[in-house]
Design a protein around this motif. Sequence first.
Motif, PDB file in Angstrom:
ATOM      1  N   PHE A 110       0.835  -1.204   0.000  1.00  0.00           N
ATOM      2  CA  PHE A 110       0.000   0.000   0.000  1.00  0.00           C
ATOM      3  C   PHE A 110       0.870   1.254   0.000  1.00  0.00           C
ATOM      4  N   GLU A 111       1.831   1.314   0.914  1.00  0.00           N
ATOM      5  CA  GLU A 111       2.687   2.500   1.007  1.00  0.00           C
ATOM      6  C   GLU A 111       3.527   2.697  -0.257  1.00  0.00           C
ATOM      7  N   THR A 112       4.009   1.610  -0.822  1.00  0.00           N
ATOM      8  CA  THR A 112       4.788   1.699  -2.053  1.00  0.00           C
ATOM      9  C   THR A 112       3.927   2.240  -3.192  1.00  0.00           C
ATOM     10  N   ALA A 113       2.689   1.783  -3.277  1.00  0.00           N
ATOM     11  CA  ALA A 113       1.780   2.272  -4.317  1.00  0.00           C
ATOM     12  C   ALA A 113       1.510   3.768  -4.143  1.00  0.00           C
ATOM     13  N   VAL A 114       1.318   4.208  -2.902  1.00  0.00           N
ATOM     14  CA  VAL A 114       1.063   5.626  -2.633  1.00  0.00           C
ATOM     15  C   VAL A 114       2.278   6.471  -3.031  1.00  0.00           C
ATOM     16  N   MET A 115       3.473   5.959  -2.785  1.00  0.00           N
ATOM     17  CA  MET A 115       4.699   6.721  -3.043  1.00  0.00           C
ATOM     18  C   MET A 115       5.265   6.503  -4.449  1.00  0.00           C
ATOM     19  N   ALA A 116       4.559   5.765  -5.290  1.00  0.00           N
ATOM     20  CA  ALA A 116       5.041   5.507  -6.651  1.00  0.00           C
ATOM     21  C   ALA A 116       5.362   6.829  -7.348  1.00  0.00           C
ATOM     22  N   GLY A 117       6.544   6.890  -7.925  1.00  0.00           N
ATOM     23  CA  GLY A 117       6.950   8.081  -8.658  1.00  0.00           C
ATOM     24  C   GLY A 117       7.576   9.174  -7.808  1.00  0.00           C
ATOM     25  N   VAL A 118       7.632   8.969  -6.492  1.00  0.00           N
ATOM     26  CA  VAL A 118       8.254   9.956  -5.605  1.00  0.00           C
ATOM     27  C   VAL A 118       9.667   9.466  -5.288  1.00  0.00           C
ATOM     28  N   SER A 119      10.644  10.257  -5.633  1.00  0.00           N
ATOM     29  CA  SER A 119      12.041   9.836  -5.441  1.00  0.00           C
ATOM     30  C   SER A 119      12.358   9.640  -3.962  1.00  0.00           C
ATOM     31  N   GLU A 120      13.377   8.834  -3.724  1.00  0.00           N
ATOM     32  CA  GLU A 120      13.823   8.609  -2.347  1.00  0.00           C
ATOM     33  C   GLU A 120      14.294   9.921  -1.719  1.00  0.00           C
ATOM     34  N   ASP A 121      14.978  10.756  -2.503  1.00  0.00           N
ATOM     35  CA  ASP A 121      15.430  12.056  -1.991  1.00  0.00           C
ATOM     36  C   ASP A 121      14.250  12.907  -1.543  1.00  0.00           C
ATOM     37  N   LYS A 122      13.188  12.923  -2.328  1.00  0.00           N
ATOM     38  CA  LYS A 122      11.997  13.704  -1.984  1.00  0.00           C
ATOM     39  C   LYS A 122      11.335  13.130  -0.725  1.00  0.00           C
ATOM     40  N   GLN A 123      11.306  11.808  -0.616  1.00  0.00           N
ATOM     41  CA  GLN A 123      10.731  11.175   0.571  1.00  0.00           C
ATOM     42  C   GLN A 123      11.535  11.544   1.814  1.00  0.00           C
ATOM     43  N   LEU A 124      12.849  11.483   1.717  1.00  0.00           N
ATOM     44  CA  LEU A 124      13.704  11.848   2.851  1.00  0.00           C
ATOM     45  C   LEU A 124      13.515  13.307   3.234  1.00  0.00           C
ATOM     46  N   GLU A 125      13.365  14.161   2.237  1.00  0.00           N
ATOM     47  CA  GLU A 125      13.126  15.585   2.485  1.00  0.00           C
ATOM     48  C   GLU A 125      11.809  15.788   3.246  1.00  0.00           C
ATOM     49  N   MET A 126      10.770  15.067   2.852  1.00  0.00           N
ATOM     50  CA  MET A 126       9.475  15.178   3.539  1.00  0.00           C
ATOM     51  C   MET A 126       9.544  14.624   4.960  1.00  0.00           C
ATOM     52  N   ILE A 127      10.270  13.530   5.131  1.00  0.00           N
ATOM     53  CA  ILE A 127      10.425  12.961   6.471  1.00  0.00           C
ATOM     54  C   ILE A 127      11.073  13.992   7.392  1.00  0.00           C
ATOM     55  N   GLU A 128      12.139  14.599   6.925  1.00  0.00           N
ATOM     56  CA  GLU A 128      12.839  15.613   7.726  1.00  0.00           C
ATOM     57  C   GLU A 128      11.922  16.798   8.023  1.00  0.00           C
ATOM     58  N   LEU A 129      11.174  17.235   7.022  1.00  0.00           N
ATOM     59  CA  LEU A 129      10.269  18.358   7.218  1.00  0.00           C
ATOM     60  C   LEU A 129       9.194  18.032   8.245  1.00  0.00           C
ATOM     61  N   LEU A 130       8.557  16.892   8.098  1.00  0.00           N
ATOM     62  CA  LEU A 130       7.493  16.522   9.035  1.00  0.00           C
ATOM     63  C   LEU A 130       8.031  16.314  10.451  1.00  0.00           C
ATOM     64  N   GLN A 131       9.214  15.741  10.574  1.00  0.00           N
ATOM     65  CA  GLN A 131       9.812  15.593  11.905  1.00  0.00           C
ATOM     66  C   GLN A 131      10.089  16.951  12.533  1.00  0.00           C
ATOM     67  N   SER A 132      10.615  17.863  11.768  1.00  0.00           N
ATOM     68  CA  SER A 132      10.915  19.191  12.342  1.00  0.00           C
ATOM     69  C   SER A 132       9.641  19.938  12.693  1.00  0.00           C
ATOM     70  N   LEU A 133       8.593  19.785  11.903  1.00  0.00           N
ATOM     71  CA  LEU A 133       7.317  20.432  12.223  1.00  0.00           C
ATOM     72  C   LEU A 133       6.707  19.834  13.481  1.00  0.00           C
ATOM     73  N   ARG A 134       6.788  18.508  13.625  1.00  0.00           N
ATOM     74  CA  ARG A 134       6.225  17.865  14.820  1.00  0.00           C
ATOM     75  C   ARG A 134       6.911  18.367  16.077  1.00  0.00           C
ATOM     76  N   GLU A 135       8.203  18.605  16.012  1.00  0.00           N
ATOM     77  CA  GLU A 135       8.942  19.088  17.183  1.00  0.00           C
ATOM     78  C   GLU A 135       8.451  20.476  17.620  1.00  0.00           C
ATOM     79  N   LYS A 136       7.847  21.216  16.734  1.00  0.00           N
ATOM     80  CA  LYS A 136       7.361  22.555  17.062  1.00  0.00           C
ATOM     81  C   LYS A 136       5.967  22.547  17.686  1.00  0.00           C
ATOM     82  N   ILE A 137       5.315  21.427  17.644  1.00  0.00           N
ATOM     83  CA  ILE A 137       3.943  21.343  18.171  1.00  0.00           C
ATOM     84  C   ILE A 137       3.981  21.102  19.670  1.00  0.00           C
TER      85      ILE A 137
END
Length: 137
Positions: A110-137
Amino acid sequence: MTITSTFFHQIVLFYRPFETKLNAVLAQHNLHRAQWATLYYLEKNDSMTLVELADLQGVEKPTVSRTVAKLIASGLLTTIETQDKRQKRLILTPSGQALYQAVRIPIDEFETAVMAGVSEDKQLEMIELLQSLREKI
């Protein structure tokens, strides 16, 4: 609407259908999202306390306690003693490990299908962004 409000609105629009689909996959294994999260964190960390699980999930300890009690009653988790007798660590039982591995397969699909076409670099960038945003909450 600002770009910031659009960003957070898109997170909400993404999360609801994602969770609905995830729960449909989990229901086939008689699990719900909170139970899956507990299995996931214990599989990744070997053992954890209730407080550690609650902190990671951003919920109160009583919420995790209820989920853990159900998973223990189902034979998926057990406790181990620690040097601090006031604290017990939770671990997956062999049944819990087997269930985690079985459920991981359709979730990965399921997760692979959702992320189809999204590069690993872009995924890592989003992970970092979401982690940093969560720390601000």
